[in-house]
Design a protein around this motif. Structure first.
Motif, PDB file in Angstrom:
ATOM      1  N   ILE A  28       0.839  -1.201   0.000  1.00 43.50           N
ATOM      2  CA  ILE A  28       0.000   0.000   0.000  1.00 43.50           C
ATOM      3  C   ILE A  28       0.874   1.251   0.000  1.00 43.50           C
ATOM      4  CG2 ILE A  28      -1.760   1.277   1.285  1.00 43.50           C
ATOM      5  CD1 ILE A  28      -2.770  -1.390   2.354  1.00 43.50           C
ATOM      6  N   ALA A  29       1.945   1.232   0.819  1.00 41.42           N
ATOM      7  CA  ALA A  29       2.822   2.403   0.894  1.00 41.42           C
ATOM      8  C   ALA A  29       3.458   2.696  -0.462  1.00 41.42           C
ATOM      9  CB  ALA A  29       3.901   2.170   1.954  1.00 41.42           C
ATOM     10  N   PHE A  30       3.910   1.660  -1.166  1.00 40.65           N
ATOM     11  CA  PHE A  30       4.594   1.884  -2.444  1.00 40.65           C
ATOM     12  C   PHE A  30       3.597   2.181  -3.561  1.00 40.65           C
ATOM     13  CE2 PHE A  30       8.266   0.589  -0.267  1.00 40.65           C
ATOM     14  CZ  PHE A  30       9.373   0.843  -1.061  1.00 40.65           C
ATOM     15  N   TYR A  31       2.442   1.530  -3.536  1.00 43.45           N
ATOM     16  CA  TYR A  31       1.457   1.788  -4.595  1.00 43.45           C
ATOM     17  C   TYR A  31       0.933   3.220  -4.505  1.00 43.45           C
ATOM     18  CZ  TYR A  31      -2.423   0.915  -7.801  1.00 43.45           C
ATOM     19  OH  TYR A  31      -3.281   0.969  -8.868  1.00 43.45           O
ATOM     20  N   GLY A 399      -6.875  -9.893  -0.791  1.00 44.60           N
ATOM     21  CA  GLY A 399      -7.843  -8.890  -0.352  1.00 44.60           C
ATOM     22  C   GLY A 399      -7.219  -7.523  -0.148  1.00 44.60           C
ATOM     23  N   CYS A 400      -6.092  -7.474   0.554  1.00 40.47           N
ATOM     24  CA  CYS A 400      -5.484  -6.172   0.866  1.00 40.47           C
ATOM     25  C   CYS A 400      -4.831  -5.537  -0.354  1.00 40.47           C
ATOM     26  CB  CYS A 400      -4.461  -6.332   1.984  1.00 40.47           C
ATOM     27  SG  CYS A 400      -5.169  -6.770   3.582  1.00 40.47           S
ATOM     28  N   MET A 401      -4.080  -6.335  -1.118  1.00 38.00           N
ATOM     29  CA  MET A 401      -3.342  -5.741  -2.229  1.00 38.00           C
ATOM     30  C   MET A 401      -4.253  -5.368  -3.389  1.00 38.00           C
ATOM     31  SD  MET A 401       0.211  -7.934  -2.156  1.00 38.00           S
ATOM     32  CE  MET A 401       1.256  -7.925  -0.686  1.00 38.00           C
ATOM     33  N   ILE A 402      -5.123  -6.263  -3.804  1.00 39.09           N
ATOM     34  CA  ILE A 402      -6.068  -5.911  -4.868  1.00 39.09           C
ATOM     35  C   ILE A 402      -7.100  -4.913  -4.346  1.00 39.09           C
ATOM     36  CG2 ILE A 402      -7.620  -6.812  -6.649  1.00 39.09           C
ATOM     37  CD1 ILE A 402      -4.709  -7.744  -6.837  1.00 39.09           C
ATOM     38  N   GLY A 403      -7.416  -5.001  -3.050  1.00 36.33           N
ATOM     39  CA  GLY A 403      -8.311  -4.015  -2.448  1.00 36.33           C
ATOM     40  C   GLY A 403      -7.737  -2.626  -2.482  1.00 36.33           C
ATOM     41  N   LEU A 454     -11.723 -10.158  -8.198  1.00 36.46           N
ATOM     42  CA  LEU A 454     -11.256  -8.888  -7.646  1.00 36.46           C
ATOM     43  C   LEU A 454     -10.423  -8.115  -8.661  1.00 36.46           C
ATOM     44  CD1 LEU A 454     -10.357  -9.743  -3.941  1.00 36.46           C
ATOM     45  CD2 LEU A 454     -12.354  -8.532  -4.819  1.00 36.46           C
ATOM     46  N   LEU A 455      -9.635  -8.833  -9.463  1.00 37.23           N
ATOM     47  CA  LEU A 455      -8.917  -8.157 -10.544  1.00 37.23           C
ATOM     48  C   LEU A 455      -9.887  -7.523 -11.537  1.00 37.23           C
ATOM     49  CD1 LEU A 455      -5.927 -10.525 -11.414  1.00 37.23           C
ATOM     50  CD2 LEU A 455      -5.783  -8.149 -10.644  1.00 37.23           C
TER      51      LEU A 455
END
Length: 518
Positions: A28-31, A399-403, A454-455
């Motif tokens: 999340i920080a890098f995205y 869930g977290c990354m694609i979310g 999710l994608l």
């Protein structure tokens, strides 16, 4: 280089556990951090175009300030004179009527002069979407306040550093043999492992800088407070009182804006002032002359400033003035610039954005590689289903990354439809609603089975960005180059996400028979 096998295995385990523990937060920080490289352009894109007061010529700036102060006396101690209006600062005079340090740009009054000389004002809040993405990256996705979010970010940064060091040690014995051996003909897991290794090693200097500076940002306040208590005793009361302003004295007359500009140019040749920011500190009026020089290293994307006496025009501090700082402040500025990419112009910002998104993929691929290895061991041990730990990490990874991807795309897609381009509380609520919805889908379906739907959701939300923006452009009758750039990138990215979701089949690793998907 030879290292004992048991030491390599130890560091491989350290690298895996430190990586997967910090990876969810760091994705999340890098995205979001990659997007903050364009925080100012995103803010300009998200802000509503409207009929703001026209900029006034330089010789009428004093008249504009005087009329604004007559209409609102608080302007005297809180206003910014913009010498070169642009998309970020669209009028010659601005001042805030409400401020919230945690929630981005404040409600702002923009002022100008009509053809007959009358004061014309417009009040609005600049879009806070870009600021929200910056705070999201600083707080690694956690909906916490500034203090607690910073401390957890510091702990994650330390784990991040451990993962970097241990991963490098694991790579050393086979550095020459495996670093550039991208084996595309073998199983998919091997391809991912080679790509993960190559990407991690080539971007290692960038990641070292990010880990070190993030830890410094997180813990510098407690360290400075401790140093102050240990090494700098409080000044005697009678000395501290000498610096207090004497309110009974008659204040001097303020210099006119152009007189300040002329005095600044004389004292600092080669730097052109962009704005004059007046504020009140402890009952005393202070003035920051804002400058921006792409040839110098700056602490912030919008440049730096010099402190000037508003009554005499004398430069009183160059601590934050690019190219004129003391060595100590220059070191601090370099640290900030290395983390936020505020040097070298647009090329460096694009490079940081690519490295940021590449870092996000590095953490995602690391988690997927760990899951694949874990499943292979479980199948070898006779388990026909994933263990609880494997299922749990798979759910969090998907869930977290694609979310996160879906939440950011939802915020940007909704921006053209939100009042004033989106207030902080609104975009924050929208992001976490989408984010936690994706996590719940992963919980219900499982990490592997929820990946493709999710994608697809992330792709559709991304494709909505150019759609809603074009609707806004058609409604306003203005299509800007910035809008075309944002829409073009979103269109390509959305198509890629949808194509990944609609693949007919997932490739499997022969050894484990488990899908490993990007």
């Amino acid at each position: 280089m030879k290292i004992r096998g048991d030491i390599v295995r130890l560091y491989r385990n350290v690298h895996s556990w430190a990586g997967i523990t910090a990876g969810l937060f760091l994705f999340i920080a890098f995205y979001a951090g990659g997007m903050t490289m364009f925080e100012l352009p995103l803010g300009n894109w998200a802000s509503r175009t409207s009929a703001l007061p026209a900029p006034v010529p330089a010789e009428r700036l004093s008249e504009l300030v005087q009329k604004a102060q007559a209409a609102d006396p608080t302007v005297a101690t809180n206003h910014t004179v913009v010498l070169h209006p642009n998309e970020t600062s669209p009028s010659s005079l601005m001042w805030t009527v409400s401020a919230d340090r945690d929630h981005g740009p404040a409600r702002t009054v923009y002022a100008g002069l009509a053809a007959d000389g009358a004061l014309v004002t417009q009040t609005r809040t600049p879009s806070q979407v870009g600021y929200f993405l910056n705070i999201l990256h600083q707080r690694i996705g956690l909906p916490l306040n500034r203090e607690y979010g910073r401390l957890i970010m510091g702990i994650v940064a330390l784990l991040y550093a451990v993962a970097l060091v241990s991963g490098t040690i694991v790579l050393l014995p086979s550095l020459i043999r495996n670093l550039f051996a991208l084996r595309l003909t073998e199983n998919l897991r091997r391809v991912w492992l080679d790509f993960h290794t190559l990407l991690g090693f080539c971007s290692l200097p960038f990641h070292i800088v990010m880990a070190a500076t993030a830890a410094g940002f997180a813990f510098h306040q407690p360290i400075m407070a401790l140093e102050k208590n240990l090494f700098f005793p409080a000044a005697p009361t009678h000395l501290a009182q000498k610096d207090k302003p004497h309110h009974g004295q008659n204040p001097q007359a303020l210099l006119e804006p152009m007189a300040i500009v002329d005095a600044f140019r004389t004292q600092v040749p080669g730097l052109e002032p962009d704005a004059l920011a007046y504020s009140s500190r402890g009952g005393k009026l202070s003035l920051h002359v804002m400058v921006h020089d792409t040839a110098e290293v700056a602490r912030r994307p919008d440049g730096g400033y010099g402190e000037v006496n508003p009554y005499t025009g004398r430069l009183t501090s160059t601590d934050f003035l690019p190219g004129h700082q003391t060595p100590a402040f220059q070191v601090l500025t370099v640290i900030y610039a290395l983390h936020f990419g505020t040097f070298g112009g647009l090329l460096i910002r694009w490079g940081y954005a690519v490295l940021g998104f590449g870092g996000a993929f590095l953490f995602y691929s690391g988690n997927q590689l760990w899951l694949s290895s874990r499943r292979r061991r479980e199948r070898s041990a006779g388990l026909t289903e994933d263990s609880f730990g494997t299922r749990f990490l798979s759910i969090l990874t998907t869930g977290c990354m694609i979310g996160c991807i879906s939440g950011v795309s939802a915020v940007l897609a909704a921006t053209p439809l939100l009042p004033e381009g989106g207030h902080y509380q609104t975009v924050e609520a929208l992001f976490y609603a989408v984010f936690f919805s994706c996590v719940m889908v992963a919980v219900c379906l499982g990490g592997a089975r929820s990946l493709r739907p999710l994608l697809a959701v992330a792709g559709v939300l991304t494709l909505l960005i150019p759609l809603t923006d074009m609707m806004r452009c058609l409604a306003s009758g203005a299509v800007t180059s910035l809008a075309l750039s944002v829409d073009g990138v979103a269109l390509v990215y959305g198509v890629v996400l949808v194509m990944l979701a609609l693949r007919k089949g997932q490739r499997q690793t022969p050894a484990a028979g488990v899908a490993v998907t990007p």
